[in-house]
Design a protein around this motif. Structure first.
Motif, PDB file in Angstrom:
ATOM      1  N   SER A  99       0.816  -1.114   0.028  1.00 58.96           N
ATOM      2  CA  SER A  99       0.026   0.144  -0.011  1.00 58.96           C
ATOM      3  C   SER A  99       0.802   1.234   0.154  1.00 58.96           C
ATOM      4  O   SER A  99       0.393   2.179  -0.299  1.00 58.96           O
ATOM      5  CB  SER A  99      -0.958   0.043   1.320  1.00 58.96           C
ATOM      6  OG  SER A  99      -0.283  -0.178   2.461  1.00 58.96           O
ATOM      7  N   ASP A 100       2.155   1.172   0.276  1.00 61.38           N
ATOM      8  CA  ASP A 100       2.945   2.408   0.498  1.00 61.38           C
ATOM      9  C   ASP A 100       3.174   2.970  -0.885  1.00 61.38           C
ATOM     10  O   ASP A 100       3.193   4.353  -0.993  1.00 61.38           O
ATOM     11  CB  ASP A 100       4.421   1.901   0.848  1.00 61.38           C
ATOM     12  CG  ASP A 100       4.670   1.500   2.292  1.00 61.38           C
ATOM     13  OD1 ASP A 100       3.679   1.479   2.931  1.00 61.38           O
ATOM     14  OD2 ASP A 100       5.709   1.116   2.658  1.00 61.38           O
ATOM     15  N   ILE A 101       3.086   2.480  -1.992  1.00 61.91           N
ATOM     16  CA  ILE A 101       3.533   2.826  -3.282  1.00 61.91           C
ATOM     17  C   ILE A 101       1.969   2.667  -4.138  1.00 61.91           C
ATOM     18  O   ILE A 101       1.970   3.413  -5.305  1.00 61.91           O
ATOM     19  CB  ILE A 101       4.738   1.992  -4.015  1.00 61.91           C
ATOM     20  CG1 ILE A 101       5.143   2.719  -5.336  1.00 61.91           C
ATOM     21  CG2 ILE A 101       4.036   0.348  -4.184  1.00 61.91           C
ATOM     22  CD1 ILE A 101       5.643   3.991  -4.953  1.00 61.91           C
ATOM     23  N   ILE A 102       1.125   1.801  -3.689  1.00 56.77           N
ATOM     24  CA  ILE A 102       0.051   1.465  -4.631  1.00 56.77           C
ATOM     25  C   ILE A 102      -1.036   2.567  -4.218  1.00 56.77           C
ATOM     26  O   ILE A 102      -1.719   2.972  -5.201  1.00 56.77           O
ATOM     27  CB  ILE A 102      -0.663  -0.156  -4.363  1.00 56.77           C
ATOM     28  CG1 ILE A 102       0.446  -1.111  -5.002  1.00 56.77           C
ATOM     29  CG2 ILE A 102      -1.805  -0.107  -5.298  1.00 56.77           C
ATOM     30  CD1 ILE A 102       0.167  -2.586  -4.576  1.00 56.77           C
ATOM     31  N   ARG A 103      -1.207   2.655  -3.139  1.00 57.77           N
ATOM     32  CA  ARG A 103      -2.619   3.379  -2.587  1.00 57.77           C
ATOM     33  C   ARG A 103      -2.222   4.946  -1.703  1.00 57.77           C
ATOM     34  O   ARG A 103      -2.778   5.714  -2.106  1.00 57.77           O
ATOM     35  CB  ARG A 103      -3.203   2.354  -1.483  1.00 57.77           C
ATOM     36  CG  ARG A 103      -4.635   3.032  -0.760  1.00 57.77           C
ATOM     37  CD  ARG A 103      -5.022   2.083  -0.008  1.00 57.77           C
ATOM     38  NE  ARG A 103      -6.660   2.531   0.455  1.00 57.77           N
ATOM     39  CZ  ARG A 103      -6.724   3.096   1.699  1.00 57.77           C
ATOM     40  NH1 ARG A 103      -5.524   3.326   2.535  1.00 57.77           N
ATOM     41  NH2 ARG A 103      -7.829   3.708   1.955  1.00 57.77           N
TER      42      ARG A 103
ATOM     43  N   GLY B 172      -9.666  -5.725   8.994  1.00 56.00           N
ATOM     44  CA  GLY B 172     -10.428  -4.731   9.142  1.00 56.00           C
ATOM     45  C   GLY B 172     -11.628  -4.647   8.061  1.00 56.00           C
ATOM     46  O   GLY B 172     -11.307  -5.802   7.191  1.00 56.00           O
ATOM     47  N   PRO B 173     -12.636  -3.883   8.000  1.00 54.12           N
ATOM     48  CA  PRO B 173     -13.803  -4.112   7.281  1.00 54.12           C
ATOM     49  C   PRO B 173     -13.267  -3.184   5.681  1.00 54.12           C
ATOM     50  O   PRO B 173     -14.134  -3.290   4.891  1.00 54.12           O
ATOM     51  CB  PRO B 173     -14.882  -3.420   8.064  1.00 54.12           C
ATOM     52  CG  PRO B 173     -14.102  -2.416   8.725  1.00 54.12           C
ATOM     53  CD  PRO B 173     -12.852  -3.085   9.173  1.00 54.12           C
ATOM     54  N   GLY B 174     -12.127  -2.447   5.848  1.00 54.95           N
ATOM     55  CA  GLY B 174     -12.151  -1.611   4.645  1.00 54.95           C
ATOM     56  C   GLY B 174     -11.733  -2.588   3.323  1.00 54.95           C
ATOM     57  O   GLY B 174     -11.506  -3.758   3.300  1.00 54.95           O
ATOM     58  N   LYS B 175     -11.882  -1.847   2.184  1.00 54.98           N
ATOM     59  CA  LYS B 175     -11.866  -2.551   0.847  1.00 54.98           C
ATOM     60  C   LYS B 175     -10.346  -3.140   0.641  1.00 54.98           C
ATOM     61  O   LYS B 175     -10.351  -4.334  -0.137  1.00 54.98           O
ATOM     62  CB  LYS B 175     -11.946  -1.705  -0.307  1.00 54.98           C
ATOM     63  CG  LYS B 175     -13.625  -1.089  -0.603  1.00 54.98           C
ATOM     64  CD  LYS B 175     -13.779  -0.262  -1.547  1.00 54.98           C
ATOM     65  CE  LYS B 175     -15.122   0.243  -1.663  1.00 54.98           C
ATOM     66  NZ  LYS B 175     -15.299   1.109  -2.854  1.00 54.98           N
ATOM     67  N   ILE B 176      -9.561  -2.309   1.248  1.00 50.54           N
ATOM     68  CA  ILE B 176      -7.944  -3.128   1.076  1.00 50.54           C
ATOM     69  C   ILE B 176      -7.785  -4.458   1.587  1.00 50.54           C
ATOM     70  O   ILE B 176      -7.003  -4.865   1.329  1.00 50.54           O
ATOM     71  CB  ILE B 176      -6.995  -1.894   1.768  1.00 50.54           C
ATOM     72  CG1 ILE B 176      -5.796  -2.508   1.315  1.00 50.54           C
ATOM     73  CG2 ILE B 176      -7.167  -2.051   3.121  1.00 50.54           C
ATOM     74  CD1 ILE B 176      -4.722  -1.286   1.894  1.00 50.54           C
ATOM     75  N   TYR B 177      -8.612  -4.852   2.777  1.00 50.87           N
ATOM     76  CA  TYR B 177      -8.671  -6.192   3.181  1.00 50.87           C
ATOM     77  C   TYR B 177      -9.159  -7.328   2.565  1.00 50.87           C
ATOM     78  O   TYR B 177      -9.507  -8.468   2.813  1.00 50.87           O
ATOM     79  CB  TYR B 177      -8.990  -6.205   4.696  1.00 50.87           C
ATOM     80  CG  TYR B 177      -7.976  -5.203   5.475  1.00 50.87           C
ATOM     81  CD1 TYR B 177      -6.688  -5.293   5.444  1.00 50.87           C
ATOM     82  CD2 TYR B 177      -8.666  -3.935   6.021  1.00 50.87           C
ATOM     83  CE1 TYR B 177      -6.000  -4.331   6.360  1.00 50.87           C
ATOM     84  CE2 TYR B 177      -7.808  -2.949   6.786  1.00 50.87           C
ATOM     85  CZ  TYR B 177      -6.314  -3.270   6.749  1.00 50.87           C
ATOM     86  OH  TYR B 177      -5.694  -2.380   7.548  1.00 50.87           O
ATOM     87  N   ASN B 178      -9.935  -7.083   1.292  1.00 47.72           N
ATOM     88  CA  ASN B 178     -10.442  -7.923   0.393  1.00 47.72           C
ATOM     89  C   ASN B 178     -11.476  -8.902   1.224  1.00 47.72           C
ATOM     90  O   ASN B 178     -11.447 -10.036   1.059  1.00 47.72           O
ATOM     91  CB  ASN B 178      -9.382  -8.660  -0.065  1.00 47.72           C
ATOM     92  CG  ASN B 178      -8.389  -7.925  -0.936  1.00 47.72           C
ATOM     93  OD1 ASN B 178      -8.929  -7.182  -1.646  1.00 47.72           O
ATOM     94  ND2 ASN B 178      -7.145  -8.217  -0.917  1.00 47.72           N
ATOM     95  N   LEU B 179     -12.311  -8.244   2.011  1.00 45.24           N
ATOM     96  CA  LEU B 179     -13.262  -9.263   2.840  1.00 45.24           C
ATOM     97  C   LEU B 179     -14.193  -9.844   2.018  1.00 45.24           C
ATOM     98  O   LEU B 179     -14.568 -11.108   2.114  1.00 45.24           O
ATOM     99  CB  LEU B 179     -14.053  -8.401   3.690  1.00 45.24           C
ATOM    100  CG  LEU B 179     -15.301  -8.932   4.694  1.00 45.24           C
ATOM    101  CD1 LEU B 179     -14.400  -9.914   5.663  1.00 45.24           C
ATOM    102  CD2 LEU B 179     -16.017  -8.010   5.463  1.00 45.24           C
ATOM    103  N   ILE B 180     -14.792  -9.340   0.654  1.00 43.89           N
ATOM    104  CA  ILE B 180     -15.744  -9.866  -0.022  1.00 43.89           C
ATOM    105  C   ILE B 180     -15.045 -11.076  -0.668  1.00 43.89           C
ATOM    106  O   ILE B 180     -15.495 -12.285  -0.935  1.00 43.89           O
ATOM    107  CB  ILE B 180     -16.116  -8.958  -1.317  1.00 43.89           C
ATOM    108  CG1 ILE B 180     -16.863  -7.882  -0.764  1.00 43.89           C
ATOM    109  CG2 ILE B 180     -16.835  -9.654  -2.386  1.00 43.89           C
ATOM    110  CD1 ILE B 180     -17.935  -7.969   0.195  1.00 43.89           C
TER     111      ILE B 180
END
Length: 217
Positions: free
Chosen positions: A109-113, A194-202
């Motif tokens: 995520s340092d460089i992607i997000r 966590g519930p954020g999109k970054i954690y790929n819950l789906i």
């Protein structure tokens, strides 16, 4: 040969890397940022040093630059050969390792997000990244983002996190984890960080039917 890691307190990836290098007979030093009421586990054969609590050390951005001179003196005093920095936001500390081998480990995520959310970071990265002898990343996606955002003039290598085979292997006694945390045969709930999109819950939810639930219990 002495190698020092600069990382967040309790970072599991840093701890695994340091232990592996210790086992290869490197002289390993762990340098961490101060964190209130949190202690890092003592690791046999690895010296742990915590940076001092000084003005603005709690600030998310200022703590990335305020220890440059302190680390420079520390590296000189301890005669460090390799300075390994984890997290691109700490890139300013590459200056502290002047005339040493400096490694910058970029987490995805340092460089992607992060540069997308905070656009000024591209300038920060462009200024400090050249001080790294080499950059390591955890995926081809991250490497592609690095080259796209900052150009391909950086020496970079992909080193995936992998797993610790002493923990994850087919010979581990069944139910060991349940026994260790004391839940017996009670049901377990799978969750992400966590519930954020970054954690790929789906993605995780969609993968559950693929598993043989009875086998993995």
């Amino acid at each position: 040969m002495k190698i020092a890691f600069l990382h967040q307190l309790g970072d599991p990836y840093a701890i695994v890397r340091m232990k592996a290098l210790r086992d290869l007979n490197f002289d390993v030093i762990s340098i961490t940022f101060p964190k209130k009421n949190t202690l890092q586990e003592e690791i046999d054969g690895i010296l742990h040093l915590e940076l001092p609590r000084i003005f603005l050390h709690k600030n998310f951005f200022f703590k990335r630059v305020i220890y440059i001179c302190h680390l420079m003196r520390l590296i000189k005093r301890l005669k460090i050969d390799i300075f390994h920095i984890i997290n691109a936001l700490n890139a300013a500390y590459l200056i502290s390792g002047f005339n040493k081998i400096t490694i910058l480990e970029i987490e995805g995520s340092d460089i992607i997000r992060t540069p997308v959310k905070y656009r000024f970071l591209k300038l920060y990265y462009k200024f400090f990244f050249p001080y790294a002898t080499s950059i390591i990343l955890d995926s081809a996606v991250a490497q592609k983002s690095l080259n796209k955002s900052l150009g391909s003039n950086f020496s970079s290598k992909i080193i995936q996190f992998g797993i610790d085979l002493e923990i994850f292997n087919c010979q581990i006694e069944f139910g060991r984890a349940r026994k260790k945390i004391g839940i017996g045969k009670k049901p377990m709930v799978l969750h992400t960080r966590g519930p954020g999109k970054i954690y790929n819950l789906i993605t995780i939810l969609k993968s559950i039917p693929i598993l043989n639930i009875k086998k993995f219990n």
